[in-house]
Write a protein that holds these residues in place. Structure first.
Motif, PDB file in Angstrom:
ATOM      1  N   ARG A   9       0.827  -1.205   0.000  1.00 54.34           N
ATOM      2  CA  ARG A   9       0.000   0.000   0.000  1.00 54.34           C
ATOM      3  C   ARG A   9       0.859   1.253   0.000  1.00 54.34           C
ATOM      4  O   ARG A   9       0.494   2.270  -0.548  1.00 54.34           O
ATOM      5  N   TRP A  10       2.023   1.236   0.672  1.00 55.44           N
ATOM      6  CA  TRP A  10       2.838   2.445   0.729  1.00 55.44           C
ATOM      7  C   TRP A  10       4.275   2.177   0.298  1.00 55.44           C
ATOM      8  O   TRP A  10       5.196   2.906   0.666  1.00 55.44           O
ATOM      9  N   GLY A  11       4.458   1.138  -0.516  1.00 52.98           N
ATOM     10  CA  GLY A  11       5.805   0.773  -0.897  1.00 52.98           C
ATOM     11  C   GLY A  11       6.302  -0.342  -0.003  1.00 52.98           C
ATOM     12  O   GLY A  11       7.315  -0.962  -0.268  1.00 52.98           O
ATOM     13  N   LEU A  12       5.533  -0.583   1.097  1.00 53.58           N
ATOM     14  CA  LEU A  12       5.837  -1.693   1.999  1.00 53.58           C
ATOM     15  C   LEU A  12       4.607  -2.579   2.085  1.00 53.58           C
ATOM     16  O   LEU A  12       4.632  -3.732   1.751  1.00 53.58           O
ATOM     17  N   THR A 167      -1.325   6.338   5.975  1.00 55.17           N
ATOM     18  CA  THR A 167       0.107   6.597   5.872  1.00 55.17           C
ATOM     19  C   THR A 167       0.489   7.964   6.409  1.00 55.17           C
ATOM     20  O   THR A 167       1.442   8.102   7.184  1.00 55.17           O
ATOM     21  N   ALA A 168      -0.242   8.991   6.005  1.00 56.99           N
ATOM     22  CA  ALA A 168       0.139  10.352   6.373  1.00 56.99           C
ATOM     23  C   ALA A 168       0.073  10.585   7.875  1.00 56.99           C
ATOM     24  O   ALA A 168       0.777  11.432   8.422  1.00 56.99           O
ATOM     25  N   GLU A 202       7.477  12.634   6.566  1.00 54.89           N
ATOM     26  CA  GLU A 202       6.821  11.574   5.806  1.00 54.89           C
ATOM     27  C   GLU A 202       7.690  10.332   5.682  1.00 54.89           C
ATOM     28  O   GLU A 202       7.197   9.204   5.758  1.00 54.89           O
ATOM     29  N   GLU A 203       8.994  10.512   5.501  1.00 51.84           N
ATOM     30  CA  GLU A 203       9.872   9.357   5.368  1.00 51.84           C
ATOM     31  C   GLU A 203       9.929   8.557   6.661  1.00 51.84           C
ATOM     32  O   GLU A 203       9.990   7.334   6.659  1.00 51.84           O
ATOM     33  N   VAL A 204       9.907   9.248   7.790  1.00 51.09           N
ATOM     34  CA  VAL A 204       9.864   8.560   9.076  1.00 51.09           C
ATOM     35  C   VAL A 204       8.564   7.784   9.196  1.00 51.09           C
ATOM     36  O   VAL A 204       8.523   6.665   9.701  1.00 51.09           O
ATOM     37  N   SER A 205       7.476   8.377   8.726  1.00 47.49           N
ATOM     38  CA  SER A 205       6.179   7.707   8.768  1.00 47.49           C
ATOM     39  C   SER A 205       6.241   6.369   8.048  1.00 47.49           C
ATOM     40  O   SER A 205       5.741   5.358   8.532  1.00 47.49           O
ATOM     41  N   TYR A 206       6.867   6.341   6.857  1.00 53.38           N
ATOM     42  CA  TYR A 206       6.981   5.094   6.122  1.00 53.38           C
ATOM     43  C   TYR A 206       7.738   4.047   6.930  1.00 53.38           C
ATOM     44  O   TYR A 206       7.326   2.889   7.027  1.00 53.38           O
TER      45      TYR A 206
END
Length: 231
Positions: A9-12, A167-168, A202-206
């Motif tokens: 869903r989010w690249g993961l 995600t956000a 956002e990158e930390v969120s991922y």
């Protein structure tokens, strides 16, 4: 089924029942839990909308996320209206002695928070929910916006857990329908979990969502019954 076996869903990687299963809806089991596409048994408002911020350090947020799966302790409901036990992340510490009751929607809630004044100022919250109103097997389904997370066994029956991710907002929702024998037949009771944190980057969120999903899998696979039915 692990993340590698599901669509990302989010690249993961990226619940609800009763007689409205599969419809879009909203369930607030603590902090503003608006899971897109979840069919709901009702709105159980078990907390407030908390937005304790990160201290701006990407590394600190990720370290707290890594702590989620570093160790676990056992959830012990005591007098709370839950008919299961499971592991939960040790980072949250001891359980509160409070005894939430079922609300008007027959929903039990337990909420544990690692607030913004804790380690590195990162806000974490975990909500556990279980509905006291059962449904039949054919109604025990989730919206198509939720993805299969993992499978486990409960009360001698194979059950599937589903996952939805915002995600956000670094928030994961996952849940399953747990089978219990009620008056000579098997009914399925929605059991839902919500895990969220507050990194602003956002990158930390991922990165954190990856750790949060692994925690969701562990908690689901640790589920065990402790009562005959959730009432």
């Amino acid at each position: 089924m692990s993340r590698s076996g599901r669509r990302s869903r989010w690249g993961l990687a990226g619940c609800s029942g009763d007689d409205q299963a599969g419809d879009d809806g909203e369930s607030n089991g603590g902090t503003d839990n608006n899971a897109d596409g979840a069919s709901g048994n009702g709105n159980g408002n078990g907390g407030s909308d908390s937005s304790g911020g990160s201290d701006g350090s990407d590394g600190s947020s990720v370290r707290v996320c890594q702590d989620l799966g570093s160790d676990y302790r056992r959830f012990e409901p005591g007098e709370r209206p839950f008919a299961y036990t499971c592991d939960y992340p040790d980072v949250f510490g001891d359980q509160s002695e409070a005894t939430p009751r079922f609300d008007e929607n027959a929903q039990g809630l337990f909420i544990v928070t690692l607030g913004p004044n804790s380690q590195d100022g990162v806000f974490l919250q975990l909500n556990l929910q279980q509905f006291g109103r059962g449904t039949t097997q054919d109604q025990a389904i989730f919206s198509e916006t939720w993805e299969e997370l993992t499978q486990t066994e409960f009360n001698g029956e194979a059950v599937t857990a589903s996952l939805f991710t915002e995600t956000a907002r670094s928030k994961t929702f996952w849940g399953t329908y747990l089978p219990y024998e009620v008056d000579g037949r098997t009914l399925y009771f929605e059991t839902r979990f919500t895990l969220q944190m507050s990194p602003e980057d956002e990158e930390v969120s991922y990165e954190c969502l990856d750790f949060m999903e692994e925690t969701a899998i562990h908690m689901t696979e640790s589920l065990e019954p402790i009562r005959t039915r959730p009432v």
